[in-house]
Design an enzyme around this catalytic site. Structure first.
Site, PDB file in Angstrom:
ATOM      1  N   GLU A 160      -7.084  10.060 -15.299  1.00  0.00           N
ATOM      2  CA  GLU A 160      -7.458  10.379 -13.915  1.00  0.00           C
ATOM      3  C   GLU A 160      -6.591  11.517 -13.362  1.00  0.00           C
ATOM      4  O   GLU A 160      -7.084  12.421 -12.693  1.00  0.00           O
ATOM      5  CB  GLU A 160      -7.339   9.117 -13.047  1.00  0.00           C
ATOM      6  CG  GLU A 160      -7.762   9.360 -11.620  1.00  0.00           C
ATOM      7  CD  GLU A 160      -8.670   8.283 -11.053  1.00  0.00           C
ATOM      8  OE1 GLU A 160      -9.050   7.348 -11.786  1.00  0.00           O
ATOM      9  OE2 GLU A 160      -9.008   8.406  -9.869  1.00  0.00           O
TER      10      GLU A 160
ATOM     11  N   ASP B 113      -4.357   0.760  -9.517  1.00  0.00           N
ATOM     12  CA  ASP B 113      -5.770   0.439  -9.743  1.00  0.00           C
ATOM     13  C   ASP B 113      -6.048   0.179 -11.222  1.00  0.00           C
ATOM     14  O   ASP B 113      -6.749  -0.767 -11.592  1.00  0.00           O
ATOM     15  CB  ASP B 113      -6.667   1.579  -9.239  1.00  0.00           C
ATOM     16  CG  ASP B 113      -6.356   1.957  -7.795  1.00  0.00           C
ATOM     17  OD1 ASP B 113      -5.714   1.142  -7.098  1.00  0.00           O
ATOM     18  OD2 ASP B 113      -6.737   3.057  -7.371  1.00  0.00           O
TER      19      ASP B 113
ATOM     20  N   GLU C  56       0.836  -1.214   0.000  1.00  0.00           N
ATOM     21  CA  GLU C  56       0.000   0.000   0.000  1.00  0.00           C
ATOM     22  C   GLU C  56       0.859   1.248   0.000  1.00  0.00           C
ATOM     23  O   GLU C  56       1.858   1.334   0.730  1.00  0.00           O
ATOM     24  CB  GLU C  56      -0.897  -0.027   1.241  1.00  0.00           C
ATOM     25  CG  GLU C  56      -2.306   0.419   0.990  1.00  0.00           C
ATOM     26  CD  GLU C  56      -3.068  -0.511   0.039  1.00  0.00           C
ATOM     27  OE1 GLU C  56      -3.159  -0.191  -1.170  1.00  0.00           O
ATOM     28  OE2 GLU C  56      -3.551  -1.553   0.492  1.00  0.00           O
ATOM     29  N   HIS C  57       0.464   2.187  -0.847  1.00  0.00           N
ATOM     30  CA  HIS C  57       1.204   3.446  -1.028  1.00  0.00           C
ATOM     31  C   HIS C  57       2.635   3.177  -1.491  1.00  0.00           C
ATOM     32  O   HIS C  57       3.541   3.956  -1.227  1.00  0.00           O
ATOM     33  CB  HIS C  57       1.167   4.305   0.244  1.00  0.00           C
ATOM     34  CG  HIS C  57      -0.177   4.950   0.479  1.00  0.00           C
ATOM     35  ND1 HIS C  57      -0.426   6.269   0.236  1.00  0.00           N
ATOM     36  CD2 HIS C  57      -1.353   4.407   0.900  1.00  0.00           C
ATOM     37  CE1 HIS C  57      -1.709   6.535   0.512  1.00  0.00           C
ATOM     38  NE2 HIS C  57      -2.290   5.423   0.916  1.00  0.00           N
ATOM     39  N   THR C  58       2.817   2.068  -2.147  1.00  0.00           N
ATOM     40  CA  THR C  58       4.118   1.743  -2.741  1.00  0.00           C
ATOM     41  C   THR C  58       4.121   2.051  -4.239  1.00  0.00           C
ATOM     42  O   THR C  58       5.190   2.220  -4.820  1.00  0.00           O
ATOM     43  CB  THR C  58       4.438   0.249  -2.537  1.00  0.00           C
ATOM     44  OG1 THR C  58       3.252  -0.504  -2.839  1.00  0.00           O
ATOM     45  CG2 THR C  58       4.854  -0.033  -1.111  1.00  0.00           C
TER      46      THR C  58
ATOM     47  N   GLY D 234     -16.730   5.013  -3.904  1.00  0.00           N
ATOM     48  CA  GLY D 234     -16.143   5.700  -2.751  1.00  0.00           C
ATOM     49  C   GLY D 234     -15.662   4.775  -1.657  1.00  0.00           C
ATOM     50  O   GLY D 234     -15.225   5.223  -0.607  1.00  0.00           O
ATOM     51  N   ALA D 235     -15.741   3.465  -1.876  1.00  0.00           N
ATOM     52  CA  ALA D 235     -15.354   2.517  -0.835  1.00  0.00           C
ATOM     53  C   ALA D 235     -13.879   2.150  -0.924  1.00  0.00           C
ATOM     54  O   ALA D 235     -13.362   1.422  -0.088  1.00  0.00           O
ATOM     55  CB  ALA D 235     -16.213   1.257  -0.940  1.00  0.00           C
TER      56      ALA D 235
ATOM     57  N   SER E 296     -11.929   0.946  -6.275  1.00  0.00           N
ATOM     58  CA  SER E 296     -11.542   1.356  -7.634  1.00  0.00           C
ATOM     59  C   SER E 296     -12.657   1.306  -8.658  1.00  0.00           C
ATOM     60  O   SER E 296     -12.474   0.821  -9.781  1.00  0.00           O
ATOM     61  CB  SER E 296     -10.350   0.528  -8.132  1.00  0.00           C
ATOM     62  OG  SER E 296      -9.238   0.810  -7.359  1.00  0.00           O
ATOM     63  N   SER E 297     -13.810   1.851  -8.292  1.00  0.00           N
ATOM     64  CA  SER E 297     -14.866   1.964  -9.301  1.00  0.00           C
ATOM     65  C   SER E 297     -14.420   2.903 -10.421  1.00  0.00           C
ATOM     66  O   SER E 297     -14.805   2.713 -11.575  1.00  0.00           O
ATOM     67  CB  SER E 297     -16.168   2.445  -8.670  1.00  0.00           C
ATOM     68  OG  SER E 297     -15.980   3.678  -8.013  1.00  0.00           O
TER      69      SER E 297
HETATM   70  C1  GLA Z   1      -5.245   4.639  -4.107  1.00  0.00           C
HETATM   71  C2  GLA Z   1      -4.496   5.035  -5.379  1.00  0.00           C
HETATM   72  C3  GLA Z   1      -3.484   3.971  -5.761  1.00  0.00           C
HETATM   73  C4  GLA Z   1      -2.579   3.627  -4.580  1.00  0.00           C
HETATM   74  C5  GLA Z   1      -3.407   3.336  -3.338  1.00  0.00           C
HETATM   75  C6  GLA Z   1      -2.561   3.126  -2.118  1.00  0.00           C
HETATM   76  O1  GLA Z   1      -6.023   3.505  -4.353  1.00  0.00           O
HETATM   77  O2  GLA Z   1      -5.420   5.193  -6.436  1.00  0.00           O
HETATM   78  O3  GLA Z   1      -2.728   4.412  -6.861  1.00  0.00           O
HETATM   79  O4  GLA Z   1      -1.649   4.654  -4.353  1.00  0.00           O
HETATM   80  O5  GLA Z   1      -4.324   4.387  -3.062  1.00  0.00           O
HETATM   81  O6  GLA Z   1      -1.833   1.953  -2.210  1.00  0.00           O
END
Ligand code: GLA
Length: 386
Positions: free
Chosen positions: A159, A171, A34-36, A121-122, A125-126
């Protein structure tokens, strides 16, 4: 009626003829990493069996006409001279058309009806699903080759530059390139992917991936997300490298005392999360559900304490999941500050797990969670064609 039938019926009614094409693109859940992605690192998401469905046919002019069943609205736009009117869901489609044309694709018009079942919004990745379903539609009517990584990059460009959300590549990449029955280890620098199967439970039966939606929603998410990105860039600059991906754990530890406290914790999350993600992919290849679960648990602690992107509800949900004997591991998933957790659970005990976690979460927060048991699914695809 499933969504394929729904969009087919609605198309037939609206346009007085059956659609010539149905495409679908999935949402996703991230198992770990996550956040990588914006640190050029590693992620391990899977596409889920929820997505956006689009029934369509080619038009002879350069118009795109799309009716959204979910919003009960029709959007119409020409492919030449696209205007950004910031008018909600249609901007995702326009943004993809813009990104494709900017990159030399010659597009043709189409008309269609769409519907989705990714909760909005959950954090599932809609929006990536919408972007990739749109890319699939254009690819089919315009007749160019489908290159999943290229389409993901253009979805991200739409996006970032058209919609104005500064997301990474994860995503779009998983919505474009997901593989049924598998999660995908993605190198967010090279965009190379490797598919890995879900590990079986210790007794040989299947494991299940369960999404636990806290129903809390990220508030000032853009600012917090962008702030994390800046902190990571500052940390990379301190090490004199393009991205935190390039800092080994040894280099980090040797330098840790010289970093400002906040930068140190942010960098520690990203550097250790990259290692956990690579180890998680190995654990999956080795059919080691225990190790995968343990890495998910460690990832949650890192996001809670070092990266600080969880909220109380996510922490309660993850603790409730982890307390169940049928659970191998659980963590928050996605951007954070609300949204969903993900748990790896013994497949035959899912029902009991869901009941117990719902009850516990409700007792502690007063909220009723939404829970989805998900199948690892294929990326953006053509479902039927006449
Ligand atoms: C959101 C962003 C992704 C990613 C995640 C965190 O989903 O759209 O690109 O950075 O946060 O892992």
């Amino acid at each position: 009626m499933d969504l394929q039938q729904t969009v087919t019926a609605a198309f037939t009614e609206k346009f007085n003829t059956p659609p010539s094409l149905i495409v679908q693109a999935p949402g996703r859940v991230n198992l770990i990493g996550e956040h990588t992605d914006y640190n050029d690192g590693f992620v391990l998401p899977m596409a889920i069996d929820r997505g956006i469905w689009l029934a369509l046919r080619l038009r002879e002019d350069d118009q795109v006409v799309v009716h959204s069943l979910d919003f009960d609205e029709t959007a119409v736009f020409p492919l030449t001279n696209l205007q950004n009117t910031q008018s909600g869901w249609a901007e995702y489609l326009k943004g993809v058309a813009w990104a494709l044309q900017e990159n030399g694709y010659e597009l043709r018009g189409w008309e269609g009806v769409m519907a989705g079942d990714v909760p909005k919004g959950a954090g599932l990745s809609s929006s990536a699903a919408l972007e990739l379903a749109t890319a699939r539609a254009f690819q089919q009517v315009s007749g160019f080759a489908w290159d999943a990584a290229q389409m993901a990059k253009l979805g991200q460009l739409a996006e970032n530059k058209w919609v104005g959300v500064n997301c990474g590549i994860m995503d779009q990449m998983i919505s474009a390139a997901g593989q049924a029955g598998h999660a995908l280890l993605i190198d967010c620098r090279s965009l190379e992917t490797q598919s890995v199967p879900l590990p079986p439970a210790l007794d040989g039966s299947a494991t299940a991936v369960v999404i636990l939606d806290t129903t809390t929603r990220r508030g000032l998410v853009d600012s917090a997300y962008n702030e994390r990105r800046q902190q990571c860039e500052a940390a990379a600059a301190h090490f004199g490298v393009p991205a935190l991906r390039d800092v080994s754990i040894g280099e980090f530890l040797a330098e840790a005392d010289n970093l400002p406290e906040l930068t140190r914790r942010r960098a520690k999350h990203v550097i250790t999360e990259n290692l956990r993600t690579l180890n998680a992919a190995k654990a999956m290849q080795n059919a080691d559900a225990d190790l995968l679960g343990q890495l998910m648990n460690e990832s949650h602690v890192s996001m809670r304490d070092d990266f600080e992107i969880t909220n109380d509800e996510l922490n309660v949900m993850v603790a409730a999941a982890q307390a169940q004997p049928s659970c191998y591991g659980a963590r928050m998933t996605g951007g954070g500050f609300g949204g969903c957790a993900v748990a790896l659970v013994h497949g035959e005990q899912v029902e009991r797990f869901v009941t117990a976690v719902s009850r516990q979460y409700h007792q502690q927060t007063g909220l009723t969670p939404n829970i989805y048991v998900c199948q690892p699914s294929a990326g953006a695809s053509v479902i039927s064609q006449n």
